[in-house]
Motif scaffolding. Structure first.
Motif, mmCIF file in Angstrom:
data_model
loop_
_atom_site.group_PDB
_atom_site.id
_atom_site.type_symbol
_atom_site.label_atom_id
_atom_site.label_comp_id
_atom_site.label_asym_id
_atom_site.label_seq_id
_atom_site.Cartn_x
_atom_site.Cartn_y
_atom_site.Cartn_z
ATOM 1 N N MET A 186 52.077 12.190 18.646
ATOM 2 C CA MET A 186 52.053 13.008 19.766
ATOM 3 C C MET A 186 52.827 12.255 21.107
ATOM 4 O O MET A 186 51.979 12.340 22.179
ATOM 5 C CB MET A 186 50.513 13.183 20.341
ATOM 6 N N ARG A 187 53.862 13.091 20.977
ATOM 7 C CA ARG A 187 54.688 12.348 22.211
ATOM 8 C C ARG A 187 54.325 13.175 23.239
ATOM 9 O O ARG A 187 54.335 13.953 23.046
ATOM 10 C CB ARG A 187 56.255 11.720 22.203
ATOM 11 N N ARG A 188 54.502 12.311 24.228
ATOM 12 C CA ARG A 188 55.338 13.442 25.454
ATOM 13 C C ARG A 188 55.404 12.685 26.884
ATOM 14 O O ARG A 188 55.559 11.548 27.437
ATOM 15 C CB ARG A 188 52.858 14.201 26.740
ATOM 16 N N PRO A 189 55.675 13.313 27.746
ATOM 17 C CA PRO A 189 57.200 13.076 28.829
ATOM 18 C C PRO A 189 56.112 11.994 30.414
ATOM 19 O O PRO A 189 54.935 12.378 30.192
ATOM 20 C CB PRO A 189 57.768 13.861 29.451
ATOM 21 N N LEU A 190 56.361 11.646 30.643
ATOM 22 C CA LEU A 190 56.071 10.606 31.595
ATOM 23 C C LEU A 190 55.350 11.498 32.580
ATOM 24 O O LEU A 190 56.333 12.680 33.184
ATOM 25 C CB LEU A 190 57.428 10.147 32.514
ATOM 26 N N GLY A 191 53.591 11.220 32.819
ATOM 27 C CA GLY A 191 53.035 12.171 33.653
ATOM 28 C C GLY A 191 52.721 11.148 35.002
ATOM 29 O O GLY A 191 53.629 10.131 34.650
ATOM 30 N N SER A 192 52.381 12.330 35.819
ATOM 31 C CA SER A 192 52.184 11.741 36.494
ATOM 32 C C SER A 192 50.218 12.533 36.984
ATOM 33 O O SER A 192 49.957 13.071 36.549
ATOM 34 C CB SER A 192 52.752 12.668 37.877
ATOM 35 N N GLY A 193 49.844 11.747 37.821
ATOM 36 C CA GLY A 193 48.244 12.159 37.961
ATOM 37 C C GLY A 193 47.722 11.530 39.135
ATOM 38 O O GLY A 193 48.082 11.077 40.617
ATOM 39 N N ALA A 199 44.906 12.454 30.385
ATOM 40 C CA ALA A 199 43.937 14.121 29.765
ATOM 41 C C ALA A 199 43.316 13.325 29.077
ATOM 42 O O ALA A 199 43.478 13.082 28.031
ATOM 43 C CB ALA A 199 45.055 15.207 29.939
ATOM 44 N N ALA A 200 41.874 14.492 28.585
ATOM 45 C CA ALA A 200 41.049 13.805 28.002
ATOM 46 C C ALA A 200 41.305 14.625 27.050
ATOM 47 O O ALA A 200 41.158 14.675 25.545
ATOM 48 C CB ALA A 200 39.713 14.238 28.234
ATOM 49 N N THR A 201 42.885 15.577 26.504
ATOM 50 C CA THR A 201 43.518 16.213 25.655
ATOM 51 C C THR A 201 43.519 15.964 24.943
ATOM 52 O O THR A 201 43.674 15.669 23.675
ATOM 53 C CB THR A 201 43.177 17.917 25.756
ATOM 54 N N THR A 202 44.723 15.083 25.445
ATOM 55 C CA THR A 202 45.343 14.362 25.037
ATOM 56 C C THR A 202 44.877 12.796 23.578
ATOM 57 O O THR A 202 44.656 12.732 22.860
ATOM 58 C CB THR A 202 46.604 13.719 25.410
ATOM 59 N N ALA A 203 43.638 12.883 25.475
ATOM 60 C CA ALA A 203 43.445 11.553 24.144
ATOM 61 C C ALA A 203 42.366 11.702 23.090
ATOM 62 O O ALA A 203 42.295 10.873 21.816
ATOM 63 C CB ALA A 203 41.797 10.587 25.440
ATOM 64 N N MET A 252 53.996 2.421 26.121
ATOM 65 C CA MET A 252 52.888 3.264 25.932
ATOM 66 C C MET A 252 53.113 4.363 26.399
ATOM 67 O O MET A 252 51.965 5.553 25.746
ATOM 68 C CB MET A 252 52.170 2.402 27.455
ATOM 69 N N GLU A 253 53.865 4.938 26.657
ATOM 70 C CA GLU A 253 53.686 6.431 26.623
ATOM 71 C C GLU A 253 54.634 6.849 25.648
ATOM 72 O O GLU A 253 53.801 7.873 24.962
ATOM 73 C CB GLU A 253 54.980 6.920 27.862
ATOM 74 N N ALA A 254 55.250 6.515 24.739
ATOM 75 C CA ALA A 254 55.771 6.602 23.429
ATOM 76 C C ALA A 254 54.766 6.684 22.348
ATOM 77 O O ALA A 254 55.185 7.269 21.512
ATOM 78 C CB ALA A 254 57.189 5.702 23.334
ATOM 79 N N ALA A 255 54.001 5.947 22.631
ATOM 80 C CA ALA A 255 53.114 6.238 21.346
ATOM 81 C C ALA A 255 52.297 7.005 21.173
ATOM 82 O O ALA A 255 52.020 7.671 22.215
ATOM 83 C CB ALA A 255 51.996 4.635 21.957
ATOM 84 N N GLU A 256 52.191 7.636 19.731
ATOM 85 C CA GLU A 256 51.851 8.631 19.519
ATOM 86 C C GLU A 256 50.200 8.629 19.295
ATOM 87 O O GLU A 256 49.268 9.297 19.534
ATOM 88 C CB GLU A 256 52.634 8.724 18.098
ATOM 89 N N CYS A 257 49.502 7.133 19.260
ATOM 90 C CA CYS A 257 48.371 7.182 18.762
ATOM 91 C C CYS A 257 48.379 5.905 20.007
ATOM 92 O O CYS A 257 48.536 4.771 20.815
ATOM 93 C CB CYS A 257 47.622 6.136 17.948
ATOM 94 N N LYS A 258 46.905 6.332 21.263
ATOM 95 C CA LYS A 258 46.865 5.117 22.391
ATOM 96 C C LYS A 258 45.465 4.886 22.043
ATOM 97 O O LYS A 258 44.563 4.791 21.969
ATOM 98 C CB LYS A 258 45.951 6.486 23.479
ATOM 99 N N THR A 259 46.306 4.000 20.911
ATOM 100 C CA THR A 259 45.750 2.623 20.251
ATOM 101 C C THR A 259 45.757 0.889 20.465
ATOM 102 O O THR A 259 47.573 1.262 20.205
ATOM 103 C CB THR A 259 45.425 2.565 18.950
ATOM 104 N N MET A 269 56.415 -0.194 19.905
ATOM 105 C CA MET A 269 57.013 -1.177 20.650
ATOM 106 C C MET A 269 58.387 -1.437 18.823
ATOM 107 O O MET A 269 59.242 -2.608 19.508
ATOM 108 C CB MET A 269 56.359 -2.466 20.877
ATOM 109 N N ARG A 270 57.635 -1.117 18.379
ATOM 110 C CA ARG A 270 58.598 -1.534 17.227
ATOM 111 C C ARG A 270 59.881 -0.089 16.403
ATOM 112 O O ARG A 270 60.264 -0.157 15.197
ATOM 113 C CB ARG A 270 58.364 -1.767 15.563
ATOM 114 N N ASN A 271 59.413 0.598 17.365
ATOM 115 C CA ASN A 271 60.244 2.099 16.642
ATOM 116 C C ASN A 271 60.986 3.186 18.575
ATOM 117 O O ASN A 271 60.452 3.619 18.931
ATOM 118 C CB ASN A 271 59.612 3.267 16.231
ATOM 119 N N LEU A 272 61.464 1.829 19.398
ATOM 120 C CA LEU A 272 62.014 2.283 20.263
ATOM 121 C C LEU A 272 63.433 2.840 20.230
ATOM 122 O O LEU A 272 64.431 2.025 19.408
ATOM 123 C CB LEU A 272 62.081 0.839 21.660
ATOM 124 N N LYS A 273 64.053 3.961 20.461
ATOM 125 C CA LYS A 273 65.274 4.390 20.225
ATOM 126 C C LYS A 273 66.051 4.298 21.537
ATOM 127 O O LYS A 273 65.863 5.560 22.517
ATOM 128 C CB LYS A 273 65.194 5.607 19.759
#
Length: 438
Positions: A1-8, A29-33, A365-372, A380-384
């Protein structure tokens, strides 16, 4: 569930002092979490729900993220205590002006191990078990990281972007929760060997190295890189981090007849070796200073006139180099260091290092599909080919199933006047030298 750099929304800042939290937080965003494994703010630990069900969420909520770092704020390697100041400034900036990291305010807790491995273990336990951090971010030094990585992996806590270039962080397959960041020492050694092959193909090399995994890793990498050439190591001298001085070793090396001096040291001893080299007027070798001691703060006490022509290598932008004066990221760094860490000199490269690695964590951290914790481990082991603005042009982060080294490109530099000057081109050691085992 990747998403671009966000601002808030802006968050609250914080302070940096030994043994306490260093600001930093954010709002996601709570929905993403919920979809990617978030949990309620009131929970002190537990596991994720939704698509990431069962994964660890200790230290992370929908609006906060807690990290722990271990540095030698005191002791023989205390020069590295500048690094968390750069990290703090970056997190304070994104917390207050960008909504944090992936929508969460980052709290950064720093502990001092004095560059003592037993103390590092004690502090790692404190951070994980008492502070309940989400991840160990930047344990510094090969000895301290070696002492703590079994514990971190047993507890399944990400030990992300450790501040050491030991090759084992990228080659070991039994510690998936630990990963380096900076170029590994073997790749760095290959760059120096390549430089000598081109500039002094019959070099006679004298080596001073720290007698631990750090020093031996770089030295062994250099020995392997010069195999089959006419470059020869004519003498080696080691030192212990508890030694008061390396002057005796330098006198011995000066009598070796070497025309190249490879200086494999941490800042305190690097400065001592540079000073000793300057005092020995009848010995004038090409002085190669390893990257971890190449800060201008190491050279300045020796006197800039005494370190002219010293060479080293780097992979991130030097705030003292005027070629970056109009660089957007450098201008941002300079501005925010003054704003969020007014007592710290932005021109100290270790501060820029901290800013760069914090930015690298942000993107990971932003690229992590699961925020866990598991999600960060996988990310960190799948950087492209991840671009980090404070890294040199052409230097990117990449990892994969068979590559645990995020950064493997470097560029040679030479000290001229009062600063380092980049020379040659960026060397991607993956492409030039092949896999580390080759």
């Amino acid at each position: 569930m990747r998403r671009p750099l966000g601002s808030g929304r802006a968050g609250n800042g914080g302070r940096l002092r030994r043994g306490t939290a260093v600001s930093a937080a954010v709002l996601l965003a709570a929905t993403t979490a919920a979809a990617c494994g978030g949990r309620d703010d009131g929970d002190d630990g537990g596991t994720a729900t939704g698509a990431c069900e069962g994964q660890q969420t200790t230290g992370i909520t929908d609006s906060s993220l807690k990290l722990g770092g271990i540095y030698p704020l005191s002791g023989p390697a205390s020069a590295y205590g500048a690094i968390p100041k750069g990290i703090k400034a970056y997190f304070d900036y994104v917390n207050k002006e960008k909504g944090g990291v992936d929508g969460r305010q980052v709290e950064f807790v720093v502990r001092d191990d004095g560059y003592q491995p037993p103390k590092a273990v004690e502090e790692a336990r404190r951070l994980v078990e008492q502070e309940q951090v989400f991840a160990l971010f930047q344990t510094l030094g090969t000895p301290s990281t070696t002492a703590t990585w079994d514990y971190a992996n047993q507890r399944k806590v990400p030990q992300v972007f450790v501040a050491t270039g030991a090759s084992k962080w990228g080659t070991d397959d039994k510690h998936p929760w630990t990963i380096g960041w900076q170029p590994n020492y073997v790749s760095e050694a290959r760059v120096y060997a390549q430089h000598l092959k081109q500039e002094k193909p019959k070099a006679k090399v004298a080596v001073l190295f720290q007698n631990d995994d750090f020093g031996k890793d770089l030295l062994d990498g250099f020995k392997k890189a010069i195999e089959g050439t006419e470059i020869k190591i004519v003498q080696e001298e080691s030192y212990e981090v508890t030694d008061p001085s390396v002057e005796a070793q330098m006198r011995d090396l000066a009598g070796s007849g070497a025309d190249v001096f490879l200086n494999v040291t941490t800042p305190k001893f690097g400065s001592q070796a540079l000073a000793a080299d300057a005092k020995i007027t009848d010995w004038n070798p090409l002085h190669i200073l390893n990257n971890v001691a190449a800060s201008v703060t190491v050279l300045e006490p020796v006197g800039f006139k005494n370190v002219q022509g010293v060479v080293s290598s780097t992979y991130y932008k030097d705030p003292n180099d005027p070629q970056w004066a109009d660089d957007a990221e450098m201008k941002l760094y300079q501005e925010k260091m003054k704003q969020y860490s007014p007592g710290a000199d932005p021109n100290v490269p270790y501060h820029a290092f901290g800013w760069a690695v914090a930015s690298s964590f942000h993107k990971t951290m932003e690229a992590a599909e699961c925020k866990t914790r598991e999600g960060l481990r996988d990310s960190m082991r799948n950087l492209k080919d991840v671009e980090v603005p404070m890294l040199l042009p052409g230097v990117k982060m990449s990892t994969g199933p068979d590559d645990g080294f995020p950064i493997e490109a470097m560029q040679m530099m030479k000290f001229e006047g009062e600063r380092w000057t980049l020379t040659g081109d960026v060397i991607d050691t993956r492409k030039v030298f092949g896999p580390l085992g080759d």
